[in-house]
Design an enzyme around this catalytic site. Structure first.
Site, PDB file in Angstrom:
ATOM      1  N   PHE A   1      12.709  14.414   9.833  1.00  0.00           N
ATOM      2  CA  PHE A   1      11.595  13.501  10.089  1.00  0.00           C
ATOM      3  C   PHE A   1      11.942  12.500  11.187  1.00  0.00           C
ATOM      4  O   PHE A   1      11.136  12.212  12.067  1.00  0.00           O
ATOM      5  CB  PHE A   1      11.226  12.732   8.823  1.00  0.00           C
ATOM      6  CG  PHE A   1      10.494  13.536   7.777  1.00  0.00           C
ATOM      7  CD1 PHE A   1      10.132  14.860   7.998  1.00  0.00           C
ATOM      8  CD2 PHE A   1      10.156  12.965   6.568  1.00  0.00           C
ATOM      9  CE1 PHE A   1       9.463  15.593   7.040  1.00  0.00           C
ATOM     10  CE2 PHE A   1       9.475  13.681   5.596  1.00  0.00           C
ATOM     11  CZ  PHE A   1       9.129  15.000   5.827  1.00  0.00           C
TER      12      PHE A   1
ATOM     13  N   HIS B   1       3.960  -0.979   3.696  1.00  0.00           N
ATOM     14  CA  HIS B   1       3.249   0.277   3.463  1.00  0.00           C
ATOM     15  C   HIS B   1       4.311   1.319   3.144  1.00  0.00           C
ATOM     16  O   HIS B   1       5.148   1.634   3.999  1.00  0.00           O
ATOM     17  CB  HIS B   1       2.460   0.659   4.715  1.00  0.00           C
ATOM     18  CG  HIS B   1       1.592   1.867   4.552  1.00  0.00           C
ATOM     19  ND1 HIS B   1       0.458   1.877   3.775  1.00  0.00           N
ATOM     20  CD2 HIS B   1       1.697   3.115   5.080  1.00  0.00           C
ATOM     21  CE1 HIS B   1      -0.117   3.081   3.833  1.00  0.00           C
ATOM     22  NE2 HIS B   1       0.621   3.847   4.615  1.00  0.00           N
TER      23      HIS B   1
ATOM     24  N   GLU C   1       1.187   5.535   0.943  1.00  0.00           N
ATOM     25  CA  GLU C   1       0.649   6.692   1.655  1.00  0.00           C
ATOM     26  C   GLU C   1       0.857   7.957   0.832  1.00  0.00           C
ATOM     27  O   GLU C   1       1.934   8.200   0.287  1.00  0.00           O
ATOM     28  CB  GLU C   1       1.340   6.847   3.006  1.00  0.00           C
ATOM     29  CG  GLU C   1       0.806   8.038   3.809  1.00  0.00           C
ATOM     30  CD  GLU C   1       1.492   8.187   5.152  1.00  0.00           C
ATOM     31  OE1 GLU C   1       1.158   7.407   6.063  1.00  0.00           O
ATOM     32  OE2 GLU C   1       2.358   9.073   5.283  1.00  0.00           O
TER      33      GLU C   1
ATOM     34  N   ASP D   1      -0.489  14.020  15.676  1.00  0.00           N
ATOM     35  CA  ASP D   1       0.558  14.881  16.237  1.00  0.00           C
ATOM     36  C   ASP D   1      -0.064  15.904  17.173  1.00  0.00           C
ATOM     37  O   ASP D   1      -1.030  16.592  16.803  1.00  0.00           O
ATOM     38  CB  ASP D   1       1.309  15.609  15.123  1.00  0.00           C
ATOM     39  CG  ASP D   1       2.038  14.659  14.192  1.00  0.00           C
ATOM     40  OD1 ASP D   1       2.444  13.576  14.670  1.00  0.00           O
ATOM     41  OD2 ASP D   1       2.193  14.986  13.003  1.00  0.00           O
TER      42      ASP D   1
ATOM     43  N   SER E   1       0.850  -1.187   0.000  1.00  0.00           N
ATOM     44  CA  SER E   1       0.000   0.000   0.000  1.00  0.00           C
ATOM     45  C   SER E   1       0.885   1.235   0.000  1.00  0.00           C
ATOM     46  O   SER E   1       2.074   1.172   0.341  1.00  0.00           O
ATOM     47  CB  SER E   1      -0.933  -0.006   1.215  1.00  0.00           C
ATOM     48  OG  SER E   1      -0.208  -0.231   2.413  1.00  0.00           O
TER      49      SER E   1
END
Length: 286
Positions: A213, A263, A11, A103, A9
């Site tokens: 990140f 993913h 994102e 978040d 999959s």
């Protein structure tokens, strides 16, 4: 290797600029060419992007014909607001939701989200109570520990509560140390947690971005990887090739070790993920 064929999959995030909005349909179409199981679409920080998530989900399905799963977060949400969103997604034919705490805003005190739902397990419970089996519910897992967790034990207990609340599967935060993922699977086995835990993987394309990140989400960048990325940061083609090799090895390790799938965090770029797909020898439908 798992006896069941792994699922893959991708994102995406709601574009933040007119240029991003214009590019997204083509990016989704390129990614759809390899026939992923579904796309997921993120939510804005602090629950700021509900309409953007909904609009992107609808556009991705219209463009590709492939299922799209919205992220739904607790932060700043009321029961009424979540109930309205769930009804809206159900009416749009959505079958899968990624349920997250989200978040926290900079003003947050403690680890609970402001609003009616403090943690993701409460959101999962509410969706189950109000919609039963309407949605396949995916939740987050943190093989290397959530950055705001008090300890690995507390973090795993939070994951267990999401499973107990009715989560059907989990997607991990991205990682580059396969052993962290395998350790998490071992902890799940010992705790009799049997839901699929799908490895989340992010292609390496930019040294500064990856460092930023990873500092925010608690993902470890192995020292040799960090040093090589520093060395190659001014040589984009060489950095991309090195990153591709590193991430390919991680993907191969988790797939060979029995991950039910991967993913891919695409960052709204098709080429890095499709290069990785090709490098892994994954099927490309004709």
């Amino acid at each position: 290797m798992s006896a069941v064929a792994p699922q893959f999959s991708f994102e995406l995030f709601p574009p933040r600029t007119p240029e991003g909005v214009a590019k997204l349909p083509n990016i989704a179409a390129q990614l759809a060419a390899v026939q992923p199981k579904y796309f997921s679409v993120t939510y804005g920080a602090g629950g700021s992007d509900q309409d953007g998530t909904y609009d992107t989900v609808v556009k991705v399905v219209e463009k590709t014909g492939i299922e799209a799963a919205p992220h739904l977060t607790c932060v700043g949400s009321s029961r009424a607001k979540i109930a309205t969103l769930l009804d809206r997604y159900k009416a749009a034919g959505v079958k899968r939701i990624v349920a997250l705490r989200g978040d926290l805003p900079a003003t947050a005190i403690g680890t609970g989200a402001p609003g009616d739902f403090r943690y993701a397990n409460e959101l999962v419970s509410f969706i189950q109570e109000t919609h039963g089996d309407t949605f396949q519910l995916e939740v987050a897992a943190y093989p290397e520990m959530h950055p705001q967790a008090l300890s690995p034990e507390a973090d795993f207990d939070a994951f267990r509560r999401k499973v107990d609340a009715g989560a059907h599967a989990a997607i991990t935060q991205y990682f580059y140390v396969a052993d962290a993922y395998f350790d998490f699977l071992e902890r799940c086995a010992k705790a009799n947690i049997t839901i699929p835990v799908i490895a989340g993987i992010m292609p390496i394309t930019n040294h500064a971005q990856l460092s930023r990140f990873s500092a925010a989400c608690g993902a470890d960048i192995p020292r040799y990887v960090r040093l090589r990325l520093e060395q190659l940061q001014d040589d984009k083609p060489a950095l991309l090739d090195f990153g591709l090799d590193v991430v390919t090895r991680v993907c191969e390790a988790v797939l060979n070790g029995g991950s039910p799938g991967i993913h891919f965090y695409t960052l709204n770029q098709a080429d890095p993920t499709l290069r990785l797909w090709k490098n892994l020898g994954l099927p490309v439908p004709h």
